[in-house]
Design an enzyme around this catalytic site. Structure first.
Site, PDB file in Angstrom:
ATOM      1  N   ARG A  45      92.086 -33.817 109.458  1.00 24.81           N
ATOM      2  CA  ARG A  45      92.630 -32.515 109.698  1.00 24.81           C
ATOM      3  C   ARG A  45      91.456 -31.415 109.987  1.00 24.81           C
ATOM      4  O   ARG A  45      91.837 -30.479 110.607  1.00 24.81           O
ATOM      5  CB  ARG A  45      93.221 -32.145 108.331  1.00 24.81           C
ATOM      6  CG  ARG A  45      93.953 -30.874 108.143  1.00 24.81           C
ATOM      7  CD  ARG A  45      94.745 -30.650 106.933  1.00 24.81           C
ATOM      8  NE  ARG A  45      94.985 -29.270 106.422  1.00 24.81           N
ATOM      9  CZ  ARG A  45      96.305 -28.587 106.894  1.00 24.81           C
ATOM     10  NH1 ARG A  45      97.045 -29.265 107.420  1.00 24.81           N
ATOM     11  NH2 ARG A  45      96.097 -27.281 106.550  1.00 24.81           N
ATOM     12  N   ILE A  71      97.427 -23.108 110.894  1.00 26.21           N
ATOM     13  CA  ILE A  71      97.800 -24.469 110.580  1.00 26.21           C
ATOM     14  C   ILE A  71      98.595 -24.448 109.300  1.00 26.21           C
ATOM     15  O   ILE A  71      98.027 -23.904 108.316  1.00 26.21           O
ATOM     16  CB  ILE A  71      96.569 -25.423 110.678  1.00 26.21           C
ATOM     17  CG1 ILE A  71      96.925 -26.887 110.352  1.00 26.21           C
ATOM     18  CG2 ILE A  71      95.518 -24.891 109.810  1.00 26.21           C
ATOM     19  CD1 ILE A  71      95.620 -27.924 110.667  1.00 26.21           C
ATOM     20  N   SER A  72      99.640 -25.049 109.112  1.00 30.18           N
ATOM     21  CA  SER A  72     100.620 -25.274 108.075  1.00 30.18           C
ATOM     22  C   SER A  72      99.675 -25.820 106.947  1.00 30.18           C
ATOM     23  O   SER A  72      98.968 -26.625 106.956  1.00 30.18           O
ATOM     24  CB  SER A  72     102.110 -25.759 108.226  1.00 30.18           C
ATOM     25  OG  SER A  72     102.501 -25.337 109.217  1.00 30.18           O
ATOM     26  N   GLN A  73     100.050 -25.379 105.722  1.00 30.01           N
ATOM     27  CA  GLN A  73      99.550 -25.969 104.139  1.00 30.01           C
ATOM     28  C   GLN A  73      99.833 -27.583 104.277  1.00 30.01           C
ATOM     29  O   GLN A  73     101.137 -27.865 104.880  1.00 30.01           O
ATOM     30  CB  GLN A  73     100.446 -25.289 103.166  1.00 30.01           C
ATOM     31  CG  GLN A  73     100.014 -25.802 101.741  1.00 30.01           C
ATOM     32  CD  GLN A  73     101.199 -25.419 100.951  1.00 30.01           C
ATOM     33  OE1 GLN A  73     102.367 -25.292 101.076  1.00 30.01           O
ATOM     34  NE2 GLN A  73     100.817 -25.371  99.622  1.00 30.01           N
ATOM     35  N   PRO A  74      98.896 -28.210 103.993  1.00 21.71           N
ATOM     36  CA  PRO A  74      99.298 -29.853 103.799  1.00 21.71           C
ATOM     37  C   PRO A  74     100.402 -30.121 103.389  1.00 21.71           C
ATOM     38  O   PRO A  74     101.366 -31.112 103.923  1.00 21.71           O
ATOM     39  CB  PRO A  74      97.667 -30.337 103.082  1.00 21.71           C
ATOM     40  CG  PRO A  74      97.085 -29.202 103.159  1.00 21.71           C
ATOM     41  CD  PRO A  74      97.688 -28.134 103.491  1.00 21.71           C
TER      42      PRO A  74
END
Ligand code: SAH
Length: 222
Positions: A45, A71-74
């Site tokens: 990531r 970038i979205s939260q995992p």
């Protein structure tokens, strides 16, 4: 910092933070699809964000990726991927490529990913990121995702990673039995909604409340 210390830092694989992210943020919160866990355990990531943000890439939060996008939260990447119920042979359309991380996760699980980004600079960056991470089964396009991607339709699933209202075109470009997943506007937040195309009609289920960058019309040649 001297030259050799810098080298160590840029070569870091972030294996430990990545495994901690998987156990503490995904498994501990109920993500149980083995394919999602495997994909997120192995995809670097940190290579999808700017080098200056690399150390924060495995934090429990969204991160800036430039052009006012994130970038979205995992957890959200895992949750959305799991809700697509992928078995392995699917062709999936993604609206909102961003840095390409969600595309990489999908590409590890399904047959082919088609992803559209409206901001040209991000589209180019995602292409570099995905090439560096060797994801060859992803096709990228710079365009307005509200129009879908007719050329390769119908899709087994469509995932939208920006928040707003569903475009009618998406259900039309979905196979019968296919799933559309999006963060739908709900007051000041978004709510994950999943629609299954039943032909003349669709079935709808609601999931997590969340916050996404907005789904916007048109293309931005930044
Ligand atoms: N999936 C991405 C999330 C990026 S944030 C990731 O893993 O990083 C959402 C992205 O959707 C932004 O880059 C934004 O520019 C894009 N977007 C918003 N509206 C869009 C539209 N109509 N068509 C295509 N992309 C859109």
């Amino acid at each position: 910092m001297n030259r050799s210390a810098m080298k160590v830092q840029t070569n870091q694989t972030f294996e430990r933070p990545r495994q901690r992210m998987v156990s503490d943020q995904l498994i501990a919160r109920g993500i149980c699809d083995a394919k999602v866990i495997e994909a997120m355990s192995s995809i670097p990531r940190h290579l999808f964000v700017d080098a200056a943000q690399a150390a924060r890439a495995y934090n429990d939060s969204a991160l800036p990726i430039g052009c006012s996008q994130t970038i979205s939260q995992p957890y959200m990447v895992a949750r959305m991927t799991e809700l697509l119920e992928l078995k392995g042979g699917e062709r999936v359309l993604e609206i909102g490529t961003g840095c390409g991380y969600q595309s990489a996760v999908l590409s590890r699980i399904c047959l082919r990913v088609y992803s559209i980004e409206r901001i040209e600079a991000l589209h180019h960056r995602a292409r570099q990121n995905l090439r560096a991470a060797r994801h060859a089964n992803v096709m990228l396009k710079c365009g307005d995702g509200l129009l879908g991607w007719e050329e390769y339709a119908p899709y087994d699933a469509i995932i939208v990673t920006a928040g707003g209202f569903a475009s009618d075109v998406w259900l039309q470009q979905l196979k019968v039995g296919g799933l559309l997943l999006l963060p739908e506007a709900d007051g000041s937040h978004h709510r994950l909604v999943r629609r299954r195309n039943l032909g003349q009609t669709y079935e709808q289920e609601y999931f997590d409340t969340c916050n996404f960058v907005p789904l916007l019309e048109g293309v931005n040649h930044y």
